[in-house]
Design an enzyme around this catalytic site. Structure first.
Site, PDB file in Angstrom:
ATOM      1  N   CYS A 133      43.566  44.322  29.792  1.00  0.00           N
ATOM      2  CA  CYS A 133      42.426  43.516  30.255  1.00  0.00           C
ATOM      3  C   CYS A 133      41.088  44.116  29.846  1.00  0.00           C
ATOM      4  O   CYS A 133      40.196  43.404  29.363  1.00  0.00           O
ATOM      5  CB  CYS A 133      42.496  43.345  31.766  1.00  0.00           C
ATOM      6  SG  CYS A 133      42.705  44.891  32.683  1.00  0.00           S
ATOM      7  N   HIS A 147      36.202  42.706  35.924  1.00  0.00           N
ATOM      8  CA  HIS A 147      35.888  44.059  35.471  1.00  0.00           C
ATOM      9  C   HIS A 147      34.514  44.096  34.808  1.00  0.00           C
ATOM     10  O   HIS A 147      34.103  43.142  34.146  1.00  0.00           O
ATOM     11  CB  HIS A 147      36.918  44.541  34.442  1.00  0.00           C
ATOM     12  CG  HIS A 147      38.289  44.778  34.992  1.00  0.00           C
ATOM     13  ND1 HIS A 147      38.604  44.744  36.325  1.00  0.00           N
ATOM     14  CD2 HIS A 147      39.459  45.087  34.341  1.00  0.00           C
ATOM     15  CE1 HIS A 147      39.899  45.011  36.494  1.00  0.00           C
ATOM     16  NE2 HIS A 147      40.437  45.219  35.308  1.00  0.00           N
TER      17      HIS A 147
END
Length: 346
Positions: A134, A249
């Site tokens: 990710c 994130h």
């Protein structure tokens, strides 16, 4: 797309699996038959897709036989992919794997479709396409237009601020539970299982297992995967930190270009804005920059805090934020499938 495709989702009851179903619906993906799969523990549960209810079936070695599955998404952990992906391939499916198991296999393409779509063509070697980590996905989406603008990158240094969603449902639930315990004065009694330490009101400078070189496995993923995706030995040094955020994130990225480059911030903004699925949010005076709440539940990688280094002309600093479950996992997997179909139908 000229026809429908039979789709299997392994890990159908997990956070990424659930998001996959949402994105397939949102993108009007041409799903013919749908086969949701999970462990025996989740088998029998219902999932709804396009107004129809499906029963989750147990993942077994024979479950793909005779099902005529075209695309199998795997999002149930590396050990599951290692054991069961081959059975999907043997049954005729292309596997799009969201785990780390196949990422560094030289015969398996590691793909972010906006960055290296041509690599998908190597899928026939093993019948598998790997979805990157990710944190790597959102970073290379920001790096690729800069790499092209300045004909290469000399070095990348990145610090990540990774949401609890990176540890799945259990990570998010642990943060919520600990915050509830804090407000009832029970935080000192709160258990932590998803993370090594308390995550509420804390940051943990370790994501994944430690390596002999002093880095973590997550940090080395960013180093190795970036090289494979960009097709260039760009040195990447990462520090990965878990923060008490539910989802999305963030990354502080420092990009060093070749010595003869003089960074032009306006050129950088133009290059980033023109790149697919990247959006610039960058007005510090007005408090405009990407944050986790900006990116959550979107398919965009946001870039802000764009600034030239105050000491060296060839260094750029940027701030990159994206939804880890979508851009960093499910959305990228669906985009891989869409590009695979496009290439197969040519």
């Amino acid at each position: 797309m000229s026809r429908s495709y039979n789709v299997a989702v392994v890990g159908a009851s997990g956070a990424v699996g659930e998001e996959l179903f949402r994105i397939l619906e949102e993108q009007n993906f041409p799903v013919g038959e749908l086969l949701p799969l999970a462990s025996a523990r989740s088998a029998g549960e219902d999932i709804e897709f396009n107004g129809k209810v499906y029963k989750i079936e147990e993942l077994t070695e024979s479950v793909f036989e005779g099902r005529d599955i075209d695309i199998a998404f795997f999002s149930a952990g590396g050990s599951i992919s290692a054991k069961y992906a081959k059975f999907a391939v043997e049954a005729g499916a292309v596997v799009i794997d969201n785990t780390s198991h196949f990422r560094m296999d030289p015969e398996v393409p590691l793909v972010v479709p906006e960055v290296n779509p041509q690599d998908i063509l190597a899928w026939r070697e093993k019948g598998i396409i790997a979805n990157p980590n990710c944190s790597t996905i959102q970073m290379v989406l920001a790096l690729k237009p800069l790499y092209d603008l300045y004909n290469g990158i000399k070095r990348v240094d990145v610090s990540t601020y990774q949401a609890t969603s990176g540890a799945g449902k259990s990570g998010m639930e642990e943060l919520v539970r600990q915050m509830q315990d804090f407000f009832t004065f029970k935080l000192d009694q709160s258990e932590h299982k998803a993370f090594l330490h308390q995550i509420a009101l804390n940051v943990i400078p370790q994501v994944d297992a430690p390596m002999e070189n002093g880095y973590t496995k997550e940090e080395m993923k960013m180093t190795n995967e970036t090289t494979k995706i960009l097709g260039s030995n760009v040195p990447v040094s990462a520090t990965c930190v878990r923060v008490p955020v539910l989802r999305s994130h963030s990354e502080a990225v420092t990009v060093t270009f070749n010595d003869d480059v003089i960074v032009d911030v306006e050129q950088v903004r133009v290059a980033l804005s023109a790149f697919p699925d990247v959006e610039v949010m960058d007005n510090l005076e007005k408090g405009i920059y990407p944050m986790p709440v900006t990116a959550t539940d979107t398919d965009i990688t946001f870039v802000g805090r764009i600034r030239k280094d105050i000491f060296q002309d060839n260094i750029l600093h940027i701030w990159v934020v994206a939804d880890q479950i979508r851009v960093g996992a499910a959305t990228n997997a669906v985009r891989i499938a869409q590009k695979w179909i496009e290439l197969e139908e040519v």
